[in-house]
Design a protein around this motif. Structure first.
Motif, PDB file in Angstrom:
ATOM      1  N   THR A  53       0.720  -1.173   0.025  1.00 23.48           N
ATOM      2  CA  THR A  53       0.050   0.101  -0.131  1.00 23.48           C
ATOM      3  C   THR A  53       0.810   1.320  -0.056  1.00 23.48           C
ATOM      4  OG1 THR A  53      -0.253   0.311   2.296  1.00 23.48           O
ATOM      5  CG2 THR A  53      -1.756  -1.251   1.413  1.00 23.48           C
ATOM      6  N   ALA A  54       2.124   1.232   0.543  1.00 24.63           N
ATOM      7  CA  ALA A  54       3.024   2.246   0.548  1.00 24.63           C
ATOM      8  C   ALA A  54       3.380   2.485  -0.769  1.00 24.63           C
ATOM      9  CB  ALA A  54       4.039   2.169   1.629  1.00 24.63           C
ATOM     10  N   GLU A  55       3.652   1.522  -1.369  1.00 24.35           N
ATOM     11  CA  GLU A  55       4.275   1.554  -2.832  1.00 24.35           C
ATOM     12  C   GLU A  55       3.147   2.379  -3.603  1.00 24.35           C
ATOM     13  OE1 GLU A  55       6.861  -2.245  -2.946  1.00 24.35           O
ATOM     14  OE2 GLU A  55       5.238  -2.211  -4.482  1.00 24.35           O
ATOM     15  N   LEU A  56       1.770   1.936  -3.361  1.00 23.87           N
ATOM     16  CA  LEU A  56       0.680   2.429  -4.267  1.00 23.87           C
ATOM     17  C   LEU A  56       0.300   4.065  -3.832  1.00 23.87           C
ATOM     18  CD1 LEU A  56      -1.506  -0.772  -3.799  1.00 23.87           C
ATOM     19  CD2 LEU A  56      -0.707   0.289  -6.136  1.00 23.87           C
ATOM     20  N   VAL A  57       0.322   4.378  -2.425  1.00 24.75           N
ATOM     21  CA  VAL A  57      -0.078   5.579  -2.368  1.00 24.75           C
ATOM     22  C   VAL A  57       0.848   6.467  -1.539  1.00 24.75           C
ATOM     23  CG1 VAL A  57      -2.721   4.855  -2.364  1.00 24.75           C
ATOM     24  CG2 VAL A  57      -1.252   4.876   0.027  1.00 24.75           C
ATOM     25  N   GLY A  58       2.053   5.816  -1.507  1.00 21.94           N
ATOM     26  CA  GLY A  58       3.101   6.683  -0.596  1.00 21.94           C
ATOM     27  C   GLY A  58       2.801   6.306   0.870  1.00 21.94           C
ATOM     28  N   PRO A  59       4.330   6.224   1.652  1.00 22.69           N
ATOM     29  CA  PRO A  59       4.223   5.839   3.004  1.00 22.69           C
ATOM     30  C   PRO A  59       3.290   6.690   3.795  1.00 22.69           C
ATOM     31  CG  PRO A  59       6.500   6.813   2.114  1.00 22.69           C
ATOM     32  CD  PRO A  59       5.308   6.674   0.918  1.00 22.69           C
ATOM     33  N   THR A  60       3.287   7.867   3.888  1.00 22.11           N
ATOM     34  CA  THR A  60       2.390   8.732   4.692  1.00 22.11           C
ATOM     35  C   THR A  60       1.067   8.556   4.855  1.00 22.11           C
ATOM     36  OG1 THR A  60       4.190  10.647   4.146  1.00 22.11           O
ATOM     37  CG2 THR A  60       2.129  11.210   5.365  1.00 22.11           C
ATOM     38  N   ILE A  61       0.521   8.428   3.396  1.00 20.86           N
ATOM     39  CA  ILE A  61      -0.901   8.229   3.165  1.00 20.86           C
ATOM     40  C   ILE A  61      -1.265   6.704   3.652  1.00 20.86           C
ATOM     41  CG2 ILE A  61      -2.952   7.874   1.397  1.00 20.86           C
ATOM     42  CD1 ILE A  61      -2.190  10.917   2.374  1.00 20.86           C
ATOM     43  N   ALA A  62      -0.454   5.976   3.219  1.00 22.99           N
ATOM     44  CA  ALA A  62      -0.269   4.428   3.806  1.00 22.99           C
ATOM     45  C   ALA A  62      -0.673   4.366   5.350  1.00 22.99           C
ATOM     46  CB  ALA A  62       0.585   3.530   3.231  1.00 22.99           C
ATOM     47  N   ALA A  63       0.374   5.109   6.071  1.00 24.35           N
ATOM     48  CA  ALA A  63       0.045   4.924   7.457  1.00 24.35           C
ATOM     49  C   ALA A  63      -1.147   5.653   8.010  1.00 24.35           C
ATOM     50  CB  ALA A  63       1.379   5.599   7.940  1.00 24.35           C
ATOM     51  N   GLU A  64      -1.532   6.797   7.308  1.00 24.41           N
ATOM     52  CA  GLU A  64      -2.616   7.441   7.625  1.00 24.41           C
ATOM     53  C   GLU A  64      -4.120   6.498   7.564  1.00 24.41           C
ATOM     54  OE1 GLU A  64      -3.601  10.951   5.583  1.00 24.41           O
ATOM     55  OE2 GLU A  64      -4.728  11.855   7.294  1.00 24.41           O
ATOM     56  N   LEU A  65      -4.169   5.903   6.310  1.00 26.52           N
ATOM     57  CA  LEU A  65      -5.090   4.950   6.359  1.00 26.52           C
ATOM     58  C   LEU A  65      -5.090   4.015   7.122  1.00 26.52           C
ATOM     59  CD1 LEU A  65      -5.088   4.931   2.215  1.00 26.52           C
ATOM     60  CD2 LEU A  65      -6.148   6.422   3.603  1.00 26.52           C
ATOM     61  N   ARG A  66      -4.146   3.376   7.446  1.00 25.35           N
ATOM     62  CA  ARG A  66      -4.121   2.256   8.498  1.00 25.35           C
ATOM     63  C   ARG A  66      -4.335   2.701   9.934  1.00 25.35           C
ATOM     64  NH1 ARG A  66       1.786   0.969  10.036  1.00 25.35           N
ATOM     65  NH2 ARG A  66       1.445   2.969  10.612  1.00 25.35           N
ATOM     66  N   ASP A  67      -3.883   3.631  10.206  1.00 29.60           N
ATOM     67  CA  ASP A  67      -4.299   4.459  11.679  1.00 29.60           C
ATOM     68  C   ASP A  67      -5.667   4.862  11.650  1.00 29.60           C
ATOM     69  OD1 ASP A  67      -1.622   3.844  11.795  1.00 29.60           O
ATOM     70  OD2 ASP A  67      -0.661   5.864  12.061  1.00 29.60           O
ATOM     71  N   LEU A  68      -6.127   5.527  10.637  1.00 29.40           N
ATOM     72  CA  LEU A  68      -7.735   5.940  10.594  1.00 29.40           C
ATOM     73  C   LEU A  68      -8.468   4.583  10.555  1.00 29.40           C
ATOM     74  CD1 LEU A  68      -7.756   8.789   8.109  1.00 29.40           C
ATOM     75  CD2 LEU A  68      -8.211   9.138  10.477  1.00 29.40           C
ATOM     76  N   SER A  69      -8.058   3.767   9.926  1.00 23.51           N
ATOM     77  CA  SER A  69      -9.201   2.472  10.079  1.00 23.51           C
ATOM     78  C   SER A  69      -8.888   1.632  11.228  1.00 23.51           C
ATOM     79  CB  SER A  69      -8.514   1.501   8.728  1.00 23.51           C
ATOM     80  OG  SER A  69      -8.619   2.038   7.697  1.00 23.51           O
ATOM     81  N   LEU A  70      -7.782   1.472  11.900  1.00 27.60           N
ATOM     82  CA  LEU A  70      -7.778   0.960  13.229  1.00 27.60           C
ATOM     83  C   LEU A  70      -8.604   1.831  14.277  1.00 27.60           C
ATOM     84  CD1 LEU A  70      -4.133  -0.464  13.180  1.00 27.60           C
ATOM     85  CD2 LEU A  70      -6.157  -1.851  13.227  1.00 27.60           C
ATOM     86  N   ALA A  71      -8.334   2.947  13.935  1.00 29.20           N
ATOM     87  CA  ALA A  71      -9.120   3.737  15.007  1.00 29.20           C
ATOM     88  C   ALA A  71     -10.657   3.716  14.814  1.00 29.20           C
ATOM     89  CB  ALA A  71      -8.766   5.269  14.769  1.00 29.20           C
ATOM     90  N   LEU A  72     -11.183   3.837  13.776  1.00 28.47           N
ATOM     91  CA  LEU A  72     -12.736   3.810  13.491  1.00 28.47           C
ATOM     92  C   LEU A  72     -13.451   2.422  13.998  1.00 28.47           C
ATOM     93  CD1 LEU A  72     -12.461   5.441   9.775  1.00 28.47           C
ATOM     94  CD2 LEU A  72     -13.631   6.438  11.858  1.00 28.47           C
ATOM     95  N   PHE A  73     -12.242   1.351  13.559  1.00 31.20           N
ATOM     96  CA  PHE A  73     -12.757  -0.004  13.978  1.00 31.20           C
ATOM     97  C   PHE A  73     -12.824  -0.270  15.409  1.00 31.20           C
ATOM     98  CE2 PHE A  73     -12.247  -4.432  14.840  1.00 31.20           C
ATOM     99  CZ  PHE A  73     -13.028  -5.160  13.775  1.00 31.20           C
ATOM    100  N   ALA A  74     -11.982   0.544  16.212  1.00 32.09           N
ATOM    101  CA  ALA A  74     -12.316   0.393  17.521  1.00 32.09           C
ATOM    102  C   ALA A  74     -13.478   1.099  18.291  1.00 32.09           C
ATOM    103  CB  ALA A  74     -10.810   1.097  18.418  1.00 32.09           C
TER     104      ALA A  74
END
Ligand code: ATP
Ligand code: MG
Length: 316
Positions: free
Chosen positions: A189-210
């Motif tokens: 995913t970091a290759e597809l959207v860049g490392p910053t956005i990839a990390a943001e998508l992951r962190d937002l997703s985990l927070a929303l899920f919680a």
């Protein structure tokens, strides 16, 4: 995905709106340009998009016949209910009425009101941001082969339907029309959207899920897994939560009491989602050619479960 399995119900004509995309379940429209404009209408340039949920149901990437009556409205109601509760993350909804002179005008056409969201058009990231709190489905399949999901190593000895030590982020690449989505590693995913956005998508997703998991738990419902989609705001670049959220199409929901007391995977995972459809289809179709028609009782059971989930969660 427009294929030979596309629902026979054609895309509704809406006055003032031009259809620009039909997914397996939803149809997107943008405002029909005024006659003065010479540009062809396109999702790339429109600022607002109507996301109209149909009653179509898909399983294993095929649209099935017949649809599930009321599904589009139930899923839209549930999405809106969740958007209301996930206020920490900006979302794509925009006001669905506007002032024309001194009168308030509804922007959404009456014929699709109730199953339609009016949204700002985003540049969507091609990632399905999947979070799993429990192990099942394609995650379970992958675990059986590798003891890991999307590159995340898991403890040995887990059973289908088990709760994971902690929720994991298992993204998938949103394949272009007609291709199957593909589970990928976080590094990909970091290759597809860049490392910053990839990390943001992951962190937002985990927070929303919680947040969502805790809300569901209070209603006696387990949020086993879900998929979020995000896009970039075209003016600010801010990451915005888009698409449907936490619906029974994008998530697996189970009855918490049944899960606790069940003794086999089948008796534990009493689902409020389209698992009924998936189960029936895998038992009656080998995946070749056109899928068989869903029997009436499967359609009715699915509709009833979708309604029950909405009642449980929202109390409505
Ligand atoms: P499927 O979800 O069935 O695998 P699909 O994603 O192509 O296929 P739908 O979910 O039926 O089809 O259609 C909704 C489409 O709208 C998706 O492609 C989604 O990414 C897109 N979308 C959702 N919200 C927005 C938005 N705010 N701006 C632009 N596109 C959006
Ligand atoms: Mg989709």
């Amino acid at each position: 995905v427009a294929s030979e399995h596309e629902s026979s119900a054609s895309v509704a004509a809406l006055d003032g709106w031009t259809p620009v995309y039909s997914g397996k379940v939803r149809d997107l429209y943008i405002e029909t340009p005024t006659s003065a404009s010479t540009d062809a209408p396109s999702l790339q340039t429109a600022s607002r998009v109507l996301v109209v949920a149909s009653d179509r149901v898909s399983a294993f990437d095929h649209v099935l016949e017949p649809g599930i009556p009321g599904k589009g409205e139930l899923l839209t109601t549930l999405s809106l209910w969740w958007f209301d509760r996930l206020t920490d993350v900006p979302n794509h909804l925009v006001a669905d009425h506007e002032l024309v002179g001194s009168t308030v005008r509804e922007v959404v056409p009456a014929s699709v009101a109730g199953r339609t969201m009016l949204c700002r058009t985003l540049d969507m990231y091609p990632i399905e941001c999947v979070v799993r709190g429990y192990l099942t489905g394609s995650g379970w399949k992958e675990y059986l082969e590798t003891q890991s999901v999307c590159g995340i190593a898991l403890p040995a000895g887990l059973q289908n339907g088990d709760r994971l030590p902690e929720p994991i982020y298992t993204p998938a690449w949103k394949a272009p029309m007609g291709q199957h989505d593909e589970n990928i590693s976080f590094a990909r995913t970091a290759e597809l959207v860049g490392p910053t956005i990839a990390a943001e998508l992951r962190d937002l997703s985990l927070a929303l899920f919680a947040t969502a998991g805790a809300i569901a738990e209070q209603a006696g419902v387990i949020l086993a897994d879900t998929k979020f989609e995000f896009g970039a705001d075209r003016h600010t670049g801010v990451t915005v939560l888009a698409d449907e959220v936490l619906t029974s199409d994008s998530s697996r929901y189970w009855d918490a009491e049944v899960w606790r007391t069940g003794t086999t995977p089948e008796t534990r995972m009493a689902s409020f989602d389209k698992q009924i459809v998936r189960n029936w289809l895998s038992a009656h179709w080998d995946g070749a050619g056109i899928p068989p028609e869903l029997p009436t009782e499967i359609v009715e059971q699915t509709a009833a479960r979708y309604r029950e989930l909405l009642e449980r969660l929202t109390g409505a």
